[in-house]
Design a protein around this motif. Sequence first.
Motif, PDB file in Angstrom:
ATOM      1  N   HIS A 140       0.650  -1.186  -0.043  1.00 55.30           N
ATOM      2  CA  HIS A 140      -0.060  -0.081   0.032  1.00 55.30           C
ATOM      3  C   HIS A 140       0.946   1.387  -0.003  1.00 55.30           C
ATOM      4  O   HIS A 140       0.349   2.271  -0.816  1.00 55.30           O
ATOM      5  N   THR A 141       1.934   1.255   0.786  1.00 57.50           N
ATOM      6  CA  THR A 141       2.736   2.494   0.843  1.00 57.50           C
ATOM      7  C   THR A 141       3.440   2.615  -0.390  1.00 57.50           C
ATOM      8  O   THR A 141       3.695   3.877  -0.875  1.00 57.50           O
ATOM      9  N   TYR A 142       3.984   1.623  -1.077  1.00 59.62           N
ATOM     10  CA  TYR A 142       4.414   1.668  -2.244  1.00 59.62           C
ATOM     11  C   TYR A 142       3.719   2.221  -3.461  1.00 59.62           C
ATOM     12  O   TYR A 142       4.146   3.215  -4.049  1.00 59.62           O
ATOM     13  N   ALA A 143       2.632   1.770  -3.455  1.00 57.18           N
ATOM     14  CA  ALA A 143       1.681   2.265  -4.500  1.00 57.18           C
ATOM     15  C   ALA A 143       1.224   3.780  -4.132  1.00 57.18           C
ATOM     16  O   ALA A 143       0.963   4.461  -5.027  1.00 57.18           O
ATOM     17  N   THR A 144       1.225   4.083  -2.901  1.00 59.69           N
ATOM     18  CA  THR A 144       0.565   5.354  -2.534  1.00 59.69           C
ATOM     19  C   THR A 144       1.868   6.434  -2.975  1.00 59.69           C
ATOM     20  O   THR A 144       1.641   7.454  -3.411  1.00 59.69           O
ATOM     21  N   MET A 150       4.071  10.732  -6.622  1.00 59.86           N
ATOM     22  CA  MET A 150       5.288  11.200  -7.194  1.00 59.86           C
ATOM     23  C   MET A 150       4.753  11.068  -8.582  1.00 59.86           C
ATOM     24  O   MET A 150       5.681  11.284  -9.541  1.00 59.86           O
ATOM     25  N   SER A 151       3.518  11.211  -9.026  1.00 57.74           N
ATOM     26  CA  SER A 151       3.040  11.102 -10.595  1.00 57.74           C
ATOM     27  C   SER A 151       3.817  10.014 -11.504  1.00 57.74           C
ATOM     28  O   SER A 151       3.986  10.338 -12.513  1.00 57.74           O
ATOM     29  N   SER A 152       3.998   8.860 -10.740  1.00 55.31           N
ATOM     30  CA  SER A 152       4.124   7.794 -11.462  1.00 55.31           C
ATOM     31  C   SER A 152       3.201   7.241 -12.496  1.00 55.31           C
ATOM     32  O   SER A 152       1.891   7.569 -12.069  1.00 55.31           O
ATOM     33  N   SER A 180       0.717  -0.465 -11.299  1.00 57.72           N
ATOM     34  CA  SER A 180       0.002  -1.738 -11.365  1.00 57.72           C
ATOM     35  C   SER A 180       0.605  -2.975 -11.645  1.00 57.72           C
ATOM     36  O   SER A 180       0.576  -4.084 -11.004  1.00 57.72           O
ATOM     37  N   GLN A 181       1.588  -2.779 -12.496  1.00 54.79           N
ATOM     38  CA  GLN A 181       2.445  -4.002 -13.152  1.00 54.79           C
ATOM     39  C   GLN A 181       3.325  -4.411 -12.039  1.00 54.79           C
ATOM     40  O   GLN A 181       3.546  -5.561 -11.927  1.00 54.79           O
ATOM     41  N   ALA A 182       4.012  -3.310 -11.468  1.00 52.13           N
ATOM     42  CA  ALA A 182       4.956  -3.813 -10.451  1.00 52.13           C
ATOM     43  C   ALA A 182       4.323  -4.530  -9.263  1.00 52.13           C
ATOM     44  O   ALA A 182       5.084  -5.267  -8.685  1.00 52.13           O
ATOM     45  N   ASN A 196      -5.956  -5.737 -12.591  1.00 52.55           N
ATOM     46  CA  ASN A 196      -6.721  -4.732 -12.857  1.00 52.55           C
ATOM     47  C   ASN A 196      -6.373  -3.530 -12.293  1.00 52.55           C
ATOM     48  O   ASN A 196      -5.827  -3.260 -11.254  1.00 52.55           O
ATOM     49  N   LEU A 197      -6.242  -2.486 -13.138  1.00 53.77           N
ATOM     50  CA  LEU A 197      -5.664  -0.899 -12.729  1.00 53.77           C
ATOM     51  C   LEU A 197      -6.529  -0.483 -11.538  1.00 53.77           C
ATOM     52  O   LEU A 197      -5.821   0.167 -10.601  1.00 53.77           O
ATOM     53  N   GLU A 198      -7.878  -0.961 -11.569  1.00 53.12           N
ATOM     54  CA  GLU A 198      -8.646  -0.202 -10.401  1.00 53.12           C
ATOM     55  C   GLU A 198      -8.407  -1.062  -8.911  1.00 53.12           C
ATOM     56  O   GLU A 198      -8.537  -0.150  -8.111  1.00 53.12           O
ATOM     57  N   THR A 199      -7.710  -1.947  -9.161  1.00 55.94           N
ATOM     58  CA  THR A 199      -7.161  -2.583  -7.736  1.00 55.94           C
ATOM     59  C   THR A 199      -5.926  -1.826  -7.396  1.00 55.94           C
ATOM     60  O   THR A 199      -5.879  -1.407  -6.089  1.00 55.94           O
TER      61      THR A 199
END
Length: 83
Positions: free
Chosen positions: A26-30, A35-37, A43-45, A50-53
């Motif tokens: 969660h922290t990684y994704a947030t 940082m506008s990744s 999502s792939q990482a 699904n991108l929604e996840t």
Amino acid sequence: MINYPLRAWIKEAGINRRIKFHCFRHTYATLQMAMSSNPYVVSQALTHKNLETTLRYTHDVPTALLDTLGKITIKPKPQNTDT
């Protein structure tokens, strides 16, 4: 296998809460989204189908928090040179 070092790192950091490896996802994704990744790459990482996840994983991060996080540096522990 990651849980054993994870517990040690959390204890060494003085954190007294139960933190699981999943929290780091969660922290990684947030932080990546803050940082506008590229959301698709994040999502792939995370190996989401699904991108929604991925978008559900993320939370808004205030600018002040990002500024503070940018000041964090990790210094490796000195190696013991006694041989």
